[in-house]
Design a protein around this motif. Sequence first.
Motif, PDB file in Angstrom:
ATOM      1  N   ALA A  57       0.869  -1.178   0.000  1.00 37.06           N
ATOM      2  CA  ALA A  57       0.000   0.000   0.000  1.00 37.06           C
ATOM      3  C   ALA A  57       0.907   1.229   0.000  1.00 37.06           C
ATOM      4  O   ALA A  57       0.969   1.975   0.971  1.00 37.06           O
ATOM      5  N   CYS A  58       1.610   1.416  -1.111  1.00 32.76           N
ATOM      6  CA  CYS A  58       2.623   2.468  -1.177  1.00 32.76           C
ATOM      7  C   CYS A  58       1.995   3.844  -0.953  1.00 32.76           C
ATOM      8  O   CYS A  58       0.892   4.112  -1.410  1.00 32.76           O
ATOM      9  N   ARG A  59       2.778   4.686  -0.320  1.00 37.77           N
ATOM     10  CA  ARG A  59       2.234   5.980   0.067  1.00 37.77           C
ATOM     11  C   ARG A  59       2.120   6.943  -1.113  1.00 37.77           C
ATOM     12  O   ARG A  59       1.503   7.989  -0.995  1.00 37.77           O
ATOM     13  N   HIS A  60       2.737   6.599  -2.240  1.00 42.37           N
ATOM     14  CA  HIS A  60       2.618   7.485  -3.405  1.00 42.37           C
ATOM     15  C   HIS A  60       1.729   6.878  -4.487  1.00 42.37           C
ATOM     16  O   HIS A  60       1.649   7.400  -5.594  1.00 42.37           O
ATOM     17  N   CYS A  61       1.059   5.763  -4.168  1.00 41.42           N
ATOM     18  CA  CYS A  61       0.303   5.057  -5.215  1.00 41.42           C
ATOM     19  C   CYS A  61      -0.802   5.965  -5.750  1.00 41.42           C
ATOM     20  O   CYS A  61      -1.677   6.386  -5.003  1.00 41.42           O
ATOM     21  N   PHE A  62      -0.752   6.232  -7.063  1.00 37.58           N
ATOM     22  CA  PHE A  62      -1.690   7.231  -7.603  1.00 37.58           C
ATOM     23  C   PHE A  62      -3.098   6.675  -7.822  1.00 37.58           C
ATOM     24  O   PHE A  62      -4.000   7.396  -8.211  1.00 37.58           O
ATOM     25  N   ILE A  63      -3.272   5.375  -7.585  1.00 42.23           N
ATOM     26  CA  ILE A  63      -4.640   4.845  -7.599  1.00 42.23           C
ATOM     27  C   ILE A  63      -4.944   4.164  -6.268  1.00 42.23           C
ATOM     28  O   ILE A  63      -5.871   3.368  -6.169  1.00 42.23           O
TER      29      ILE A  63
END
Lengths: 271, 296
Positions: B36-42
Amino acid sequence: MTNPDLVLDDPALEGPLAFVGGPYGNDRALRAVLDDAMRRGAARIFCLGDLGGFGPHPERILPLLDEFEVTVLAGNYDLALAERRGDCGCGYTHPDDNRFARVAYAYTSRRTSDADRARFGTLPRHIRFTREGVRYLLCHGSPRRVNEFLWDSASSDAFLERAARDAGADQIFCSHTGLHWQRALPSGARFVNAGAAGRPANDGRPDAWYAWLPADSRDAEFLAVPYDHDAVAEEIEREGLPPEFARTIRTGWWTTCLEILPAKERLRGRH
Amino acid sequence: MERSPVPVLALRAPKVPLLSLDTVWFQVAGTLCNLACRHCFISCGPGNRSHEMMSRAEVGRYLVEAADLGVKDLYFTGGEPFLNRELPGILEDALRIAPVTVLTNATLIDDRRAEELATLSRGARYSFEVRVSLDGLTPDTNDPIRGEGSFRTTIRGVEALHRAGFLPILTVAQTWSDEEDAALRERFHALLLELGITRPRVKVLPLFRVGRETERTRGYAPDEVLTEEHVLGYDFWNLQCSTSRMVTSRGVFVCPILIDHPAARMGSTLAETLRAFPLAHGACHTCWATGASCRN
Ligand code: SF4
Ligand code: SF4
Protein backbone atom coordinates in the motif's frame (compact mmCIF):
# COMPACT_ATOMS: atom_id res chain seq x y z
CA MET A 1 9.40 21.53 -45.15
CA THR A 2 7.55 19.44 -47.70
CA ASN A 3 9.00 16.12 -48.71
CA PRO A 4 6.43 14.56 -51.00
CA ASP A 5 6.55 10.86 -51.58
CA LEU A 6 8.75 9.89 -54.46
CA VAL A 7 6.77 7.73 -56.85
CA LEU A 8 8.85 5.68 -59.24
CA ASP A 9 7.80 4.10 -62.49
CA ASP A 10 10.75 2.46 -64.17
CA PRO A 11 11.20 -0.89 -65.92
CA ALA A 12 14.45 -1.35 -63.97
CA LEU A 13 12.32 -1.95 -60.88
CA GLU A 14 11.45 -5.39 -62.25
CA GLY A 15 15.07 -6.41 -61.79
CA PRO A 16 16.95 -7.31 -58.61
CA LEU A 17 16.91 -4.48 -56.07
CA ALA A 18 19.17 -3.61 -53.17
CA PHE A 19 18.03 -1.87 -49.98
CA VAL A 20 20.68 -0.30 -47.79
CA GLY A 21 19.90 0.82 -44.24
CA GLY A 22 21.78 3.44 -42.18
CA PRO A 23 25.34 4.04 -43.48
CA TYR A 24 25.94 6.03 -40.24
CA GLY A 25 29.06 7.74 -41.54
CA ASN A 26 30.80 4.42 -42.15
CA ASP A 27 31.95 4.98 -45.73
CA ARG A 28 34.03 1.80 -45.98
CA ALA A 29 31.08 -0.37 -45.04
CA LEU A 30 28.85 1.50 -47.46
CA ARG A 31 31.31 1.15 -50.34
CA ALA A 32 31.63 -2.57 -49.68
CA VAL A 33 27.85 -2.98 -49.75
CA LEU A 34 27.40 -0.90 -52.90
CA ASP A 35 30.22 -2.77 -54.68
CA ASP A 36 28.62 -6.05 -53.69
CA ALA A 37 25.20 -4.95 -54.97
CA MET A 38 26.68 -3.81 -58.29
CA ARG A 39 28.63 -7.04 -58.67
CA ARG A 40 25.41 -8.98 -58.18
CA GLY A 41 23.75 -6.89 -60.84
CA ALA A 42 21.40 -4.69 -58.87
CA ALA A 43 19.01 -2.91 -61.22
CA ARG A 44 18.49 -0.20 -58.65
CA ILE A 45 19.85 0.56 -55.20
CA PHE A 46 17.94 2.33 -52.44
CA CYS A 47 19.24 3.87 -49.25
CA LEU A 48 16.74 4.10 -46.39
CA GLY A 49 18.23 7.11 -44.58
CA ASP A 50 20.45 7.97 -41.58
CA LEU A 51 23.50 8.80 -43.62
CA GLY A 52 25.53 10.09 -40.67
CA GLY A 53 25.97 9.34 -36.98
CA PHE A 54 28.28 6.95 -35.17
CA GLY A 55 30.88 6.51 -37.94
CA PRO A 56 33.91 8.66 -38.74
CA HIS A 57 33.09 10.02 -42.21
CA PRO A 58 29.55 11.36 -42.61
CA GLU A 59 30.79 13.81 -45.25
CA ARG A 60 31.73 10.94 -47.58
CA ILE A 61 28.32 9.32 -47.66
CA LEU A 62 26.35 11.52 -50.07
CA PRO A 63 29.17 11.54 -52.68
CA LEU A 64 29.34 7.76 -52.46
CA LEU A 65 25.58 7.36 -52.86
CA ASP A 66 25.71 9.70 -55.85
CA GLU A 67 28.59 7.78 -57.39
CA PHE A 68 26.49 4.60 -57.34
CA GLU A 69 23.30 6.46 -58.35
CA VAL A 70 21.50 5.36 -55.21
CA THR A 71 17.94 6.56 -54.63
CA VAL A 72 17.83 7.99 -51.10
CA LEU A 73 15.07 8.78 -48.61
CA ALA A 74 15.28 10.76 -45.37
CA GLY A 75 16.07 9.28 -41.97
CA ASN A 76 15.46 11.03 -38.65
CA TYR A 77 19.15 11.86 -38.47
CA ASP A 78 19.13 13.55 -41.86
CA LEU A 79 16.00 15.52 -41.04
CA ALA A 80 17.42 16.63 -37.68
CA LEU A 81 20.55 17.89 -39.46
CA ALA A 82 18.50 19.58 -42.18
CA GLU A 83 16.46 21.39 -39.55
CA ARG A 84 19.55 22.10 -37.41
CA ARG A 85 17.90 20.45 -34.42
CA GLY A 86 19.81 20.02 -31.17
CA ASP A 87 19.74 16.22 -31.21
CA CYS A 88 19.01 13.20 -33.37
CA GLY A 89 15.54 12.58 -31.92
CA CYS A 90 16.12 8.99 -30.88
CA GLY A 91 15.10 9.89 -27.32
CA TYR A 92 17.51 8.00 -25.08
CA THR A 93 17.01 8.23 -21.31
CA HIS A 94 20.05 6.36 -20.00
CA PRO A 95 22.74 8.94 -19.13
CA ASP A 96 25.45 7.02 -21.04
CA ASP A 97 23.34 6.46 -24.14
CA ASN A 98 22.37 10.10 -24.04
CA ARG A 99 26.02 11.11 -23.98
CA PHE A 100 26.95 8.74 -26.83
CA ALA A 101 24.05 10.03 -28.91
CA ARG A 102 25.05 13.63 -28.23
CA VAL A 103 28.70 13.04 -29.11
CA ALA A 104 27.82 11.27 -32.36
CA TYR A 105 25.32 13.93 -33.36
CA ALA A 106 27.61 16.86 -32.57
CA TYR A 107 30.45 15.19 -34.52
CA THR A 108 28.22 14.49 -37.52
CA SER A 109 26.74 17.97 -37.40
CA ARG A 110 30.21 19.56 -37.45
CA ARG A 111 31.06 17.57 -40.55
CA THR A 112 27.87 18.28 -42.42
CA SER A 113 28.12 21.15 -44.91
CA ASP A 114 25.31 23.61 -45.53
CA ALA A 115 24.93 22.13 -48.99
CA ASP A 116 24.44 18.64 -47.53
CA ARG A 117 21.91 19.94 -45.00
CA ALA A 118 19.97 21.59 -47.80
CA ARG A 119 20.04 18.34 -49.74
CA PHE A 120 18.81 16.34 -46.70
CA GLY A 121 15.89 18.74 -46.51
CA THR A 122 14.80 17.78 -49.99
CA LEU A 123 14.93 14.00 -49.52
CA PRO A 124 11.59 12.21 -49.78
CA ARG A 125 10.07 10.57 -46.71
CA HIS A 126 8.68 7.67 -48.67
CA ILE A 127 9.39 5.98 -51.96
CA ARG A 128 6.64 4.10 -53.71
CA PHE A 129 6.49 1.87 -56.75
CA THR A 130 4.56 -1.09 -58.08
CA ARG A 131 6.32 -4.21 -59.22
CA GLU A 132 4.44 -7.14 -60.65
CA GLY A 133 1.24 -5.80 -59.15
CA VAL A 134 2.72 -5.52 -55.65
CA ARG A 135 2.62 -2.02 -54.11
CA TYR A 136 5.97 -1.26 -52.47
CA LEU A 137 6.56 1.40 -49.86
CA LEU A 138 10.02 2.37 -48.62
CA CYS A 139 10.42 4.37 -45.42
CA HIS A 140 12.97 4.96 -42.69
CA GLY A 141 11.25 4.12 -39.36
CA SER A 142 7.69 3.06 -40.00
CA PRO A 143 5.34 4.14 -42.78
CA ARG A 144 3.74 6.67 -40.42
CA ARG A 145 6.69 7.98 -38.42
CA VAL A 146 10.31 8.52 -39.38
CA ASN A 147 11.60 7.72 -35.87
CA GLU A 148 9.37 4.79 -34.96
CA PHE A 149 11.32 1.60 -34.23
CA LEU A 150 9.99 -1.55 -35.85
CA TRP A 151 11.71 -4.36 -33.96
CA ASP A 152 10.86 -7.91 -34.87
CA SER A 153 9.93 -8.95 -31.34
CA ALA A 154 8.02 -5.75 -30.54
CA SER A 155 5.84 -5.41 -33.63
CA SER A 156 2.70 -7.50 -33.53
CA ASP A 157 1.22 -8.99 -36.68
CA ALA A 158 -1.95 -7.06 -35.89
CA PHE A 159 -0.08 -3.77 -35.84
CA LEU A 160 1.91 -4.47 -39.01
CA GLU A 161 -1.24 -5.48 -40.87
CA ARG A 162 -2.83 -2.19 -39.90
CA ALA A 163 0.31 -0.23 -40.79
CA ALA A 164 0.40 -1.79 -44.26
CA ARG A 165 -3.31 -1.15 -44.77
CA ASP A 166 -3.04 2.47 -43.63
CA ALA A 167 -0.06 3.01 -45.90
CA GLY A 168 -1.80 1.45 -48.89
CA ALA A 169 1.10 -0.92 -49.44
CA ASP A 170 1.64 -4.67 -49.83
CA GLN A 171 5.32 -4.69 -49.05
CA ILE A 172 7.21 -2.30 -46.83
CA PHE A 173 10.95 -1.80 -46.56
CA CYS A 174 12.10 0.02 -43.44
CA SER A 175 15.27 0.44 -41.38
CA HIS A 176 16.04 2.65 -38.31
CA THR A 177 16.54 -0.18 -35.78
CA GLY A 178 19.85 -1.40 -37.18
CA LEU A 179 18.68 -5.02 -37.01
CA HIS A 180 17.39 -6.79 -40.12
CA TRP A 181 14.35 -9.05 -40.21
CA GLN A 182 11.37 -9.78 -42.41
CA ARG A 183 7.91 -11.14 -41.87
CA ALA A 184 5.18 -12.29 -44.21
CA LEU A 185 1.83 -11.46 -42.61
CA PRO A 186 -1.31 -13.58 -42.73
CA SER A 187 -2.92 -11.15 -45.21
CA GLY A 188 -0.01 -11.57 -47.61
CA ALA A 189 1.53 -8.19 -46.80
CA ARG A 190 5.21 -8.25 -45.92
CA PHE A 191 7.61 -6.15 -43.89
CA VAL A 192 11.33 -6.15 -44.50
CA ASN A 193 13.65 -4.30 -42.16
CA ALA A 194 16.88 -3.86 -44.09
CA GLY A 195 18.97 -3.33 -40.95
CA ALA A 196 21.97 -1.01 -41.22
CA ALA A 197 25.08 -1.00 -43.37
CA GLY A 198 27.20 1.20 -41.12
CA ARG A 199 26.87 -0.66 -37.85
CA PRO A 200 27.10 -4.43 -37.39
CA ALA A 201 23.97 -6.44 -36.51
CA ASN A 202 24.84 -7.15 -32.84
CA ASP A 203 25.60 -10.77 -33.66
CA GLY A 204 29.35 -10.91 -33.08
CA ARG A 205 30.10 -10.51 -36.78
CA PRO A 206 31.77 -7.29 -37.90
CA ASP A 207 30.23 -7.33 -41.40
CA ALA A 208 27.99 -4.79 -43.15
CA TRP A 209 24.45 -5.93 -43.96
CA TYR A 210 21.90 -5.04 -46.60
CA ALA A 211 18.72 -6.50 -48.06
CA TRP A 212 18.47 -7.96 -51.54
CA LEU A 213 15.27 -8.49 -53.46
CA PRO A 214 15.76 -10.87 -56.37
CA ALA A 215 13.86 -10.39 -59.62
CA ASP A 216 10.58 -12.34 -59.63
CA SER A 217 10.45 -12.60 -55.85
CA ARG A 218 9.05 -10.81 -52.81
CA ASP A 219 11.28 -12.75 -50.48
CA ALA A 220 14.23 -10.62 -49.36
CA GLU A 221 17.68 -12.02 -48.65
CA PHE A 222 19.97 -10.46 -46.11
CA LEU A 223 23.56 -10.25 -47.25
CA ALA A 224 26.60 -9.77 -45.01
CA VAL A 225 29.58 -8.10 -46.63
CA PRO A 226 33.03 -8.14 -45.04
CA TYR A 227 35.00 -4.90 -45.20
CA ASP A 228 38.04 -3.37 -43.57
CA HIS A 229 36.35 -2.79 -40.23
CA ASP A 230 39.66 -2.49 -38.40
CA ALA A 231 40.51 0.56 -40.47
CA VAL A 232 37.18 2.14 -39.53
CA ALA A 233 37.69 1.35 -35.85
CA GLU A 234 41.09 3.04 -36.02
CA GLU A 235 39.58 6.09 -37.70
CA ILE A 236 36.95 6.28 -34.97
CA GLU A 237 39.69 6.27 -32.36
CA ARG A 238 41.77 8.83 -34.25
CA GLU A 239 38.82 11.18 -34.51
CA GLY A 240 38.33 11.07 -30.75
CA LEU A 241 34.91 9.43 -31.00
CA PRO A 242 34.04 7.17 -28.04
CA PRO A 243 36.16 3.99 -27.94
CA GLU A 244 32.90 2.06 -27.43
CA PHE A 245 31.99 2.84 -31.06
CA ALA A 246 35.28 1.34 -32.22
CA ARG A 247 34.63 -1.73 -30.09
CA THR A 248 31.24 -2.26 -31.75
CA ILE A 249 32.83 -2.01 -35.20
CA ARG A 250 35.59 -4.48 -34.27
CA THR A 251 33.52 -7.06 -32.43
CA GLY A 252 30.13 -6.93 -34.10
CA TRP A 253 28.46 -6.57 -30.70
CA TRP A 254 26.65 -3.34 -29.87
CA THR A 255 28.13 -1.55 -26.90
CA THR A 256 25.99 1.60 -26.83
CA CYS A 257 22.38 2.72 -27.21
CA LEU A 258 21.19 -0.65 -25.98
CA GLU A 259 18.34 0.68 -23.88
CA ILE A 260 16.02 0.87 -26.85
CA LEU A 261 16.32 -2.86 -27.56
CA PRO A 262 13.35 -5.03 -26.60
CA ALA A 263 14.13 -8.00 -24.35
CA LYS A 264 14.49 -10.61 -27.10
CA GLU A 265 16.85 -8.54 -29.23
CA ARG A 266 18.83 -7.44 -26.19
CA LEU A 267 19.28 -11.00 -24.99
CA ARG A 268 20.70 -12.05 -28.33
CA GLY A 269 23.52 -9.52 -27.97
CA ARG A 270 26.46 -9.69 -25.64
CA HIS A 271 25.99 -6.39 -23.74
CA MET B 1 -7.06 20.25 -0.53
CA GLU B 2 -7.61 20.63 -4.28
CA ARG B 3 -7.78 17.20 -5.88
CA SER B 4 -9.20 17.76 -9.29
CA PRO B 5 -10.14 20.76 -11.39
CA VAL B 6 -13.53 22.35 -11.01
CA PRO B 7 -15.98 21.56 -13.81
CA VAL B 8 -15.82 25.01 -15.35
CA LEU B 9 -12.18 24.36 -16.24
CA ALA B 10 -13.09 21.03 -17.77
CA LEU B 11 -15.30 22.87 -20.24
CA ARG B 12 -12.29 24.77 -21.55
CA ALA B 13 -9.90 21.84 -21.47
CA PRO B 14 -8.04 21.09 -24.71
CA LYS B 15 -8.70 17.69 -26.23
CA VAL B 16 -6.21 14.99 -27.08
CA PRO B 17 -7.12 13.11 -30.27
CA LEU B 18 -6.79 9.35 -30.41
CA LEU B 19 -4.18 9.18 -33.14
CA SER B 20 -3.84 5.40 -33.19
CA LEU B 21 -4.74 2.63 -30.76
CA ASP B 22 -1.24 1.17 -30.36
CA THR B 23 -1.19 0.15 -26.71
CA VAL B 24 -3.82 -1.52 -24.55
CA TRP B 25 -3.37 -1.69 -20.79
CA PHE B 26 -5.12 -4.11 -18.46
CA GLN B 27 -5.79 -3.40 -14.80
CA VAL B 28 -5.61 -7.15 -14.44
CA ALA B 29 -5.51 -7.27 -10.63
CA GLY B 30 -7.91 -4.38 -10.19
CA THR B 31 -6.83 -2.09 -7.37
CA LEU B 32 -5.79 -4.99 -5.16
CA CYS B 33 -2.21 -4.99 -3.97
CA ASN B 34 -0.20 -6.69 -1.26
CA LEU B 35 1.56 -3.37 -0.69
CA ALA B 36 0.00 0.00 0.00
CA CYS B 37 2.62 2.47 -1.18
CA ARG B 38 2.23 5.98 0.07
CA HIS B 39 2.62 7.48 -3.41
CA CYS B 40 0.30 5.06 -5.21
CA PHE B 41 -1.69 7.23 -7.60
CA ILE B 42 -4.64 4.84 -7.60
CA SER B 43 -4.45 4.11 -3.85
CA CYS B 44 -4.07 0.35 -4.29
CA GLY B 45 -3.90 -1.91 -1.27
CA PRO B 46 -5.11 -5.16 0.24
CA GLY B 47 -8.65 -3.88 0.73
CA ASN B 48 -9.20 -1.65 -2.30
CA ARG B 49 -11.85 -3.16 -4.57
CA SER B 50 -12.78 -0.10 -6.62
CA HIS B 51 -11.63 -2.13 -9.64
CA GLU B 52 -11.93 -5.92 -9.44
CA MET B 53 -9.62 -8.72 -10.55
CA MET B 54 -10.15 -9.55 -14.25
CA SER B 55 -10.70 -13.14 -15.40
CA ARG B 56 -8.87 -14.79 -18.28
CA ALA B 57 -12.10 -14.93 -20.26
CA GLU B 58 -12.81 -11.25 -19.67
CA VAL B 59 -9.30 -10.23 -20.72
CA GLY B 60 -9.54 -12.62 -23.69
CA ARG B 61 -12.53 -10.79 -25.14
CA TYR B 62 -10.62 -7.51 -25.08
CA LEU B 63 -7.53 -9.18 -26.56
CA VAL B 64 -9.58 -10.27 -29.56
CA GLU B 65 -10.92 -6.76 -29.98
CA ALA B 66 -7.47 -5.22 -29.53
CA ALA B 67 -5.98 -7.49 -32.21
CA ASP B 68 -8.80 -6.61 -34.61
CA LEU B 69 -8.00 -2.95 -34.07
CA GLY B 70 -4.32 -3.55 -34.82
CA VAL B 71 -2.81 -3.27 -31.35
CA LYS B 72 0.98 -2.98 -31.19
CA ASP B 73 1.69 -3.91 -27.58
CA LEU B 74 -0.03 -4.95 -24.34
CA TYR B 75 0.59 -3.98 -20.71
CA PHE B 76 -0.62 -5.70 -17.56
CA THR B 77 -0.72 -3.94 -14.22
CA GLY B 78 -2.65 -3.61 -10.97
CA GLY B 79 -2.51 -3.47 -8.10
CA GLU B 80 -0.17 -6.40 -8.05
CA PRO B 81 -0.80 -8.53 -11.16
CA PHE B 82 0.58 -11.71 -9.55
CA LEU B 83 -2.29 -11.68 -7.05
CA ASN B 84 -4.39 -12.74 -10.03
CA ARG B 85 -4.21 -16.54 -10.15
CA GLU B 86 -5.11 -16.59 -13.82
CA LEU B 87 -2.20 -14.32 -14.77
CA PRO B 88 0.01 -17.01 -16.37
CA GLY B 89 -2.82 -18.02 -18.70
CA ILE B 90 -3.64 -14.42 -19.46
CA LEU B 91 -0.01 -13.66 -20.33
CA GLU B 92 0.15 -16.73 -22.54
CA ASP B 93 -2.94 -15.57 -24.46
CA ALA B 94 -1.56 -12.05 -24.73
CA LEU B 95 1.87 -13.14 -25.99
CA ARG B 96 0.22 -14.88 -28.92
CA ILE B 97 -1.08 -11.50 -30.06
CA ALA B 98 1.57 -8.92 -29.26
CA PRO B 99 4.60 -8.07 -27.12
CA VAL B 100 3.72 -7.93 -23.43
CA THR B 101 4.94 -5.97 -20.45
CA VAL B 102 3.89 -6.80 -16.90
CA LEU B 103 4.33 -4.24 -14.12
CA THR B 104 4.90 -5.79 -10.71
CA ASN B 105 6.40 -5.08 -7.32
CA ALA B 106 8.12 -8.50 -7.64
CA THR B 107 7.47 -9.37 -3.99
CA LEU B 108 5.55 -12.48 -5.04
CA ILE B 109 8.16 -13.68 -7.53
CA ASP B 110 10.35 -16.55 -6.38
CA ASP B 111 12.58 -18.83 -8.45
CA ARG B 112 9.76 -21.19 -9.34
CA ARG B 113 7.50 -18.43 -10.61
CA ALA B 114 10.36 -16.69 -12.43
CA GLU B 115 11.19 -19.97 -14.20
CA GLU B 116 7.54 -20.43 -15.17
CA LEU B 117 7.54 -16.94 -16.69
CA ALA B 118 10.84 -17.60 -18.45
CA THR B 119 9.37 -20.68 -20.10
CA LEU B 120 6.50 -18.57 -21.32
CA SER B 121 8.91 -15.95 -22.61
CA ARG B 122 11.14 -18.42 -24.45
CA GLY B 123 8.15 -19.93 -26.19
CA ALA B 124 6.82 -16.59 -27.39
CA ARG B 125 7.73 -14.89 -30.65
CA TYR B 126 7.20 -11.48 -29.09
CA SER B 127 9.18 -9.81 -26.33
CA PHE B 128 8.01 -10.29 -22.76
CA GLU B 129 9.19 -7.51 -20.46
CA VAL B 130 8.94 -7.47 -16.69
CA ARG B 131 8.98 -4.09 -15.00
CA VAL B 132 9.65 -3.95 -11.29
CA SER B 133 8.81 -0.94 -9.09
CA LEU B 134 11.25 0.18 -6.46
CA ASP B 135 11.56 3.65 -4.97
CA GLY B 136 14.81 3.80 -3.08
CA LEU B 137 18.39 2.56 -3.18
CA THR B 138 18.19 1.19 0.35
CA PRO B 139 15.47 0.05 2.74
CA ASP B 140 15.91 3.41 4.49
CA THR B 141 14.66 5.37 1.51
CA ASN B 142 12.41 2.74 -0.09
CA ASP B 143 10.48 1.27 2.80
CA PRO B 144 9.00 4.49 4.20
CA ILE B 145 7.27 4.84 0.80
CA ARG B 146 6.60 1.21 -0.16
CA GLY B 147 6.28 -0.44 3.23
CA GLU B 148 8.41 -2.18 5.83
CA GLY B 149 10.52 -5.00 4.40
CA SER B 150 9.49 -4.30 0.80
CA PHE B 151 13.00 -3.38 -0.36
CA ARG B 152 14.32 -6.82 0.53
CA THR B 153 11.47 -8.81 -0.95
CA THR B 154 11.49 -6.77 -4.15
CA ILE B 155 15.24 -7.19 -4.58
CA ARG B 156 14.80 -10.94 -4.06
CA GLY B 157 12.20 -10.94 -6.83
CA VAL B 158 14.53 -8.99 -9.13
CA GLU B 159 17.31 -11.50 -8.48
CA ALA B 160 14.99 -14.42 -9.20
CA LEU B 161 13.97 -12.81 -12.51
CA HIS B 162 17.61 -12.23 -13.39
CA ARG B 163 18.50 -15.86 -12.60
CA ALA B 164 15.68 -17.01 -14.86
CA GLY B 165 17.11 -15.00 -17.75
CA PHE B 166 14.97 -11.87 -17.66
CA LEU B 167 16.29 -8.34 -18.02
CA PRO B 168 13.93 -6.70 -15.55
CA ILE B 169 13.33 -2.96 -15.97
CA LEU B 170 13.51 -1.20 -12.63
CA THR B 171 10.76 1.41 -12.52
CA VAL B 172 11.25 4.24 -10.10
CA ALA B 173 8.96 7.13 -9.24
CA GLN B 174 10.87 10.37 -9.16
CA THR B 175 10.66 11.28 -5.49
CA TRP B 176 13.71 13.54 -5.81
CA SER B 177 14.36 16.95 -7.36
CA ASP B 178 15.24 17.49 -11.02
CA GLU B 179 18.74 18.58 -10.00
CA GLU B 180 19.40 15.19 -8.41
CA ASP B 181 17.84 13.27 -11.29
CA ALA B 182 20.86 12.33 -13.39
CA ALA B 183 22.86 11.26 -10.33
CA LEU B 184 20.06 9.07 -8.99
CA ARG B 185 19.47 7.40 -12.33
CA GLU B 186 23.15 6.47 -12.30
CA ARG B 187 22.87 5.12 -8.79
CA PHE B 188 19.93 2.87 -9.63
CA HIS B 189 21.98 1.45 -12.48
CA ALA B 190 24.84 0.97 -10.04
CA LEU B 191 22.53 -0.81 -7.58
CA LEU B 192 21.59 -3.36 -10.25
CA LEU B 193 25.23 -3.82 -11.25
CA GLU B 194 26.10 -4.53 -7.62
CA LEU B 195 23.48 -7.27 -7.63
CA GLY B 196 25.32 -8.84 -10.55
CA ILE B 197 22.75 -7.69 -13.10
CA THR B 198 25.10 -6.78 -15.91
CA ARG B 199 22.54 -5.19 -18.20
CA PRO B 200 20.75 -2.76 -15.92
CA ARG B 201 17.56 -1.17 -17.22
CA VAL B 202 15.90 1.66 -15.34
CA LYS B 203 12.83 3.74 -16.07
CA VAL B 204 11.98 6.84 -14.06
CA LEU B 205 8.39 8.03 -13.86
CA PRO B 206 7.12 11.33 -12.51
CA LEU B 207 4.89 11.42 -9.45
CA PHE B 208 1.24 11.95 -10.14
CA ARG B 209 -0.44 14.02 -7.48
CA VAL B 210 -3.52 11.84 -7.31
CA GLY B 211 -4.64 8.96 -5.12
CA ARG B 212 -2.62 8.36 -1.99
CA GLU B 213 0.15 10.71 -3.13
CA THR B 214 -2.13 13.67 -2.34
CA GLU B 215 -1.81 12.75 1.35
CA ARG B 216 1.95 12.14 1.23
CA THR B 217 2.74 15.48 -0.44
CA ARG B 218 -0.10 17.46 -2.00
CA GLY B 219 -2.74 17.39 -4.71
CA TYR B 220 -2.76 19.54 -7.84
CA ALA B 221 -3.12 23.26 -7.47
CA PRO B 222 -6.04 24.84 -9.33
CA ASP B 223 -3.70 26.38 -11.90
CA GLU B 224 -2.01 23.07 -12.74
CA VAL B 225 -4.30 22.37 -15.66
CA LEU B 226 -3.84 22.49 -19.39
CA THR B 227 -5.32 25.19 -21.58
CA GLU B 228 -5.44 25.57 -25.35
CA GLU B 229 -2.23 27.63 -25.15
CA HIS B 230 -0.33 24.65 -23.71
CA VAL B 231 -1.16 22.45 -26.67
CA LEU B 232 -0.78 25.01 -29.43
CA GLY B 233 1.55 23.34 -31.94
CA TYR B 234 2.10 20.51 -29.47
CA ASP B 235 2.93 17.04 -30.77
CA PHE B 236 0.15 14.89 -29.30
CA TRP B 237 2.16 11.74 -30.00
CA ASN B 238 4.02 12.66 -26.79
CA LEU B 239 0.94 11.99 -24.66
CA GLN B 240 0.25 8.32 -24.14
CA CYS B 241 -3.52 8.89 -24.25
CA SER B 242 -3.17 9.69 -27.98
CA THR B 243 -2.17 6.07 -28.61
CA SER B 244 -3.44 3.94 -25.73
CA ARG B 245 -6.38 2.93 -23.57
CA MET B 246 -6.75 1.18 -20.20
CA VAL B 247 -9.13 -1.74 -19.64
CA THR B 248 -10.38 -2.51 -16.13
CA SER B 249 -13.21 -4.61 -14.71
CA ARG B 250 -15.28 -1.43 -14.95
CA GLY B 251 -14.73 -0.75 -18.63
CA VAL B 252 -12.28 1.15 -20.78
CA PHE B 253 -10.57 4.26 -19.42
CA VAL B 254 -8.51 6.88 -21.16
CA CYS B 255 -5.21 6.03 -19.45
CA PRO B 256 -3.64 4.14 -16.52
CA ILE B 257 -3.54 7.22 -14.30
CA LEU B 258 -7.16 8.36 -14.19
CA ILE B 259 -9.06 5.12 -13.52
CA ASP B 260 -10.47 6.54 -10.27
CA HIS B 261 -12.15 9.35 -12.17
CA PRO B 262 -15.57 8.45 -13.58
CA ALA B 263 -15.19 11.01 -16.37
CA ALA B 264 -12.17 9.07 -17.63
CA ARG B 265 -14.28 5.99 -18.39
CA MET B 266 -14.86 6.21 -22.13
CA GLY B 267 -16.87 3.08 -22.89
CA SER B 268 -17.27 -0.62 -22.30
CA THR B 269 -15.50 -1.79 -25.45
CA LEU B 270 -12.30 -0.48 -27.03
CA ALA B 271 -14.21 0.49 -30.16
CA GLU B 272 -16.34 2.86 -28.10
CA THR B 273 -13.28 4.77 -26.95
CA LEU B 274 -11.72 5.66 -30.30
CA ARG B 275 -12.27 9.37 -29.88
CA ALA B 276 -10.75 12.51 -28.38
CA PHE B 277 -10.56 13.10 -24.63
CA PRO B 278 -10.52 16.40 -22.68
CA LEU B 279 -7.24 16.96 -20.81
CA ALA B 280 -9.05 18.39 -17.81
CA HIS B 281 -7.10 16.83 -14.98
CA GLY B 282 -4.08 18.10 -13.06
CA ALA B 283 -2.35 14.81 -13.90
CA CYS B 284 -2.55 15.81 -17.58
CA HIS B 285 -0.38 18.77 -16.68
CA THR B 286 2.24 16.34 -15.32
CA CYS B 287 2.19 14.26 -18.51
CA TRP B 288 2.48 17.39 -20.62
CA ALA B 289 5.22 19.01 -18.50
CA THR B 290 7.38 15.88 -18.18
CA GLY B 291 6.70 14.20 -21.51
CA ALA B 292 6.30 11.01 -19.48
CA SER B 293 4.63 7.86 -20.68
CA CYS B 294 3.86 4.79 -18.58
CA ARG B 295 5.09 2.70 -21.55
CA ASN B 296 8.58 1.22 -21.50
S1 SF4 C 1 2.47 1.58 -6.31
FE1 SF4 C 1 2.28 -0.48 -7.16
S2 SF4 C 1 3.03 -1.83 -5.55
FE2 SF4 C 1 2.62 0.12 -4.60
S3 SF4 C 1 0.51 -0.02 -3.84
FE3 SF4 C 1 0.39 0.88 -5.86
S4 SF4 C 1 0.06 -0.86 -7.20
FE4 SF4 C 1 0.83 -1.70 -5.26
S1 SF4 D 1 -3.31 11.91 -17.22
FE1 SF4 D 1 -1.84 11.89 -18.90
S2 SF4 D 1 -2.31 10.06 -20.06
FE2 SF4 D 1 -4.06 10.46 -18.73
S3 SF4 D 1 -5.48 11.67 -19.98
FE3 SF4 D 1 -4.21 13.13 -18.87
S4 SF4 D 1 -2.51 13.55 -20.28
FE4 SF4 D 1 -3.50 11.71 -20.99
